[in-house]
Design a protein around this motif. Structure first.
Motif, short mmCIF file in Angstrom:
data_model
loop_
_atom_site.label_atom_id
_atom_site.label_comp_id
_atom_site.label_asym_id
_atom_site.label_seq_id
_atom_site.Cartn_x
_atom_site.Cartn_y
_atom_site.Cartn_z
N LYS A 188 39.63 31.25 49.12
CA LYS A 188 40.27 29.94 49.18
C LYS A 188 40.90 29.61 47.84
CE LYS A 188 36.67 26.72 47.81
NZ LYS A 188 35.98 25.50 48.16
N PHE A 189 41.88 28.71 47.88
CA PHE A 189 42.52 28.27 46.66
C PHE A 189 41.74 27.11 46.06
CE2 PHE A 189 46.54 30.18 48.23
CZ PHE A 189 46.77 30.97 47.13
N ASP A 190 41.55 27.18 44.75
CA ASP A 190 41.05 26.05 43.99
C ASP A 190 42.29 25.48 43.32
OD1 ASP A 190 40.18 24.39 41.87
OD2 ASP A 190 38.25 25.43 41.83
N GLU A 191 42.85 24.42 43.92
CA GLU A 191 44.11 23.88 43.43
C GLU A 191 43.99 23.30 42.03
OE1 GLU A 191 46.81 21.91 46.20
OE2 GLU A 191 45.40 22.44 47.79
N GLY A 192 42.81 22.78 41.68
CA GLY A 192 42.60 22.23 40.35
C GLY A 192 42.68 23.30 39.28
N LEU A 193 42.07 24.46 39.55
CA LEU A 193 42.09 25.56 38.59
C LEU A 193 43.30 26.47 38.77
CD1 LEU A 193 38.32 26.61 38.71
CD2 LEU A 193 39.48 25.28 36.94
N LYS A 194 44.05 26.24 39.84
CA LYS A 194 45.23 27.06 40.18
C LYS A 194 44.88 28.54 40.31
CE LYS A 194 48.95 24.16 38.42
NZ LYS A 194 49.71 23.88 39.58
N GLN A 195 43.79 28.79 41.07
CA GLN A 195 43.41 30.18 41.29
C GLN A 195 42.77 30.36 42.65
OE1 GLN A 195 40.88 30.99 37.97
NE2 GLN A 195 39.06 30.13 38.92
N LEU A 196 42.88 31.60 43.12
CA LEU A 196 42.24 31.99 44.37
C LEU A 196 40.84 32.46 44.04
CD1 LEU A 196 42.94 32.42 47.43
CD2 LEU A 196 43.21 34.81 46.83
N THR A 197 39.85 31.96 44.77
CA THR A 197 38.46 32.29 44.51
C THR A 197 37.80 32.82 45.78
OG1 THR A 197 37.71 30.05 45.02
CG2 THR A 197 38.27 30.51 42.73
N VAL A 198 36.63 33.42 45.62
CA VAL A 198 35.84 33.86 46.76
C VAL A 198 35.10 32.63 47.29
CG1 VAL A 198 33.90 35.29 47.51
CG2 VAL A 198 35.61 36.22 45.93
N ASP A 199 35.31 32.34 48.57
CA ASP A 199 34.66 31.20 49.21
C ASP A 199 33.33 31.64 49.82
OD1 ASP A 199 34.32 28.62 50.26
OD2 ASP A 199 35.44 29.08 52.08
N LYS A 200 33.34 32.73 50.59
CA LYS A 200 32.14 33.23 51.25
C LYS A 200 32.22 34.74 51.39
CE LYS A 200 31.76 29.09 54.04
NZ LYS A 200 32.06 28.45 55.28
N VAL A 201 31.08 35.38 51.43
CA VAL A 201 31.01 36.81 51.73
C VAL A 201 29.98 37.01 52.82
CG1 VAL A 201 31.75 37.62 49.46
CG2 VAL A 201 29.33 37.29 49.91
N GLY A 202 30.21 38.01 53.65
CA GLY A 202 29.27 38.37 54.70
C GLY A 202 28.64 39.70 54.38
N GLY A 203 27.34 39.78 54.52
CA GLY A 203 26.62 41.01 54.25
C GLY A 203 26.97 42.11 55.24
N PRO A 204 26.56 43.35 54.94
CA PRO A 204 26.92 44.49 55.78
C PRO A 204 26.43 44.38 57.23
CG PRO A 204 25.50 45.17 53.94
CD PRO A 204 25.76 43.72 53.79
N TRP A 241 46.61 32.11 40.60
CA TRP A 241 46.05 33.34 40.10
C TRP A 241 45.00 33.89 41.05
CZ3 TRP A 241 47.72 35.56 35.57
CH2 TRP A 241 48.53 34.77 34.77
N VAL A 242 44.98 35.20 41.22
CA VAL A 242 43.91 35.88 41.95
C VAL A 242 42.90 36.32 40.90
CG1 VAL A 242 43.30 37.84 43.42
CG2 VAL A 242 45.52 36.72 43.71
N THR A 243 41.68 35.83 40.99
CA THR A 243 40.68 36.14 39.97
C THR A 243 40.15 37.56 40.10
OG1 THR A 243 38.86 35.34 41.34
CG2 THR A 243 39.93 33.71 39.90
N GLU A 244 39.55 38.04 39.02
CA GLU A 244 38.89 39.34 39.04
C GLU A 244 37.78 39.36 40.08
OE1 GLU A 244 39.11 42.54 37.54
OE2 GLU A 244 41.09 41.72 37.19
N GLU A 245 37.11 38.22 40.26
CA GLU A 245 36.05 38.12 41.27
C GLU A 245 36.58 38.49 42.64
OE1 GLU A 245 33.05 34.76 43.19
OE2 GLU A 245 34.95 34.14 42.29
N CYS A 246 37.78 38.03 42.97
CA CYS A 246 38.38 38.35 44.27
C CYS A 246 38.61 39.85 44.39
CB CYS A 246 39.71 37.62 44.44
SG CYS A 246 39.57 35.84 44.57
N LYS A 247 39.24 40.43 43.37
CA LYS A 247 39.54 41.87 43.43
C LYS A 247 38.26 42.71 43.41
CE LYS A 247 42.76 41.32 40.24
NZ LYS A 247 43.74 41.61 39.21
#
Length: 143
Positions: free
Chosen positions: A37-53, A13-19
Motif C-alpha cells: 500500500k501507499f503511505d501518502e504522507g511518506l510518499k512511499q510504497l510499503t508492505v501492508d500484509k504478508v501471508g505465510g507459506p 518510492w518503493v522501499t527496500e522492504e517491498c523488494k
C-alpha cells in the motif's frame, strides 16, 4: 540509509522492504502473498500484509480492503499435466469501486514502476471487485 526505487510518474518510492519481501517470496518461499500500500504522507510504497507459506488465495482475497486500492503479489503453486511442480507469480492491481478517485489514479499511474522494481512477475490481474480476481481467473491464466 535504505535504497529505494522511485516511480517517476507519481514521485512515490518503493522501499527496500517491498523488494526484499518480494525476493523472500520468490526465492525462499517465506511468503505466499504480499499486499502493498501507499503511505501518502511518506510518499512511499510499503508492505501492508504478508501471508505465510501455508496461507492460500482466499487469505489474500480477505486481506484486501473493500474500500481502498492495493497491489498484491501471489505465489501460485500448481502441478502440470505431466506431473511437474511449478510456481508462477501473479501481480494483482486491486482498485475497488468504493475507493477514492485519488487512490485509483495514484495506483494506476504507479503500477508499471512497481512491476519493473519487482522482477519475476509472470501474470497480471486487474480487479475492481472480488469476482474479477477469483481463484478461477487465476487458474485460467495458466492455460
Amino acid at each position: 540509509m535504505a535504497m529505494a526505487f522511485k516511480m517517476a510518474m507519481t514521485g512515490m518510492w518503493v522501499t527496500e522492504e517491498c523488494k526484499n519481501s518480494f525476493m523472500e517470496m520468490k526465492w525462499m518461499k517465506v511468503h505466499r502473498y504480499i499486499v502493498f500500500k501507499f503511505d501518502e504522507g511518506l510518499k512511499q510504497l510499503t508492505v501492508d500484509k504478508v501471508g505465510g507459506p501455508a496461507e492460500g488465495y482466499d487469505d489474500l482475497a480477505a486481506a484486501l480492503p473493500e474500500d481502498d486500492c492495493r497491489y498484491a503479489v501471489f505465489d501460485f503453486d500448481f502441478v502440470t499435466v505431466d506431473n511437474c511442480r511449478k510456481s508462477k507469480i501473479f501481480f494483482i492491481a486491486w482498485a475497488p469501486s468504493a475507493s477514492r478517485i485519488r487512490a485509483k489514479m495514484l495506483y494506476a499511474t504507479s503500477k508499471d514502476g512497481l512491476r519493473r522494481a519487482l522482477e519475476g512477475i509472470h501474470y497480471e490481474v486487474q480487479a475492481t471487485d472480488p469476482t474479477e480476481m477469483g481463484f478461477d481467473v487465476i487458474k485460467d491464466r495458466l492455460k
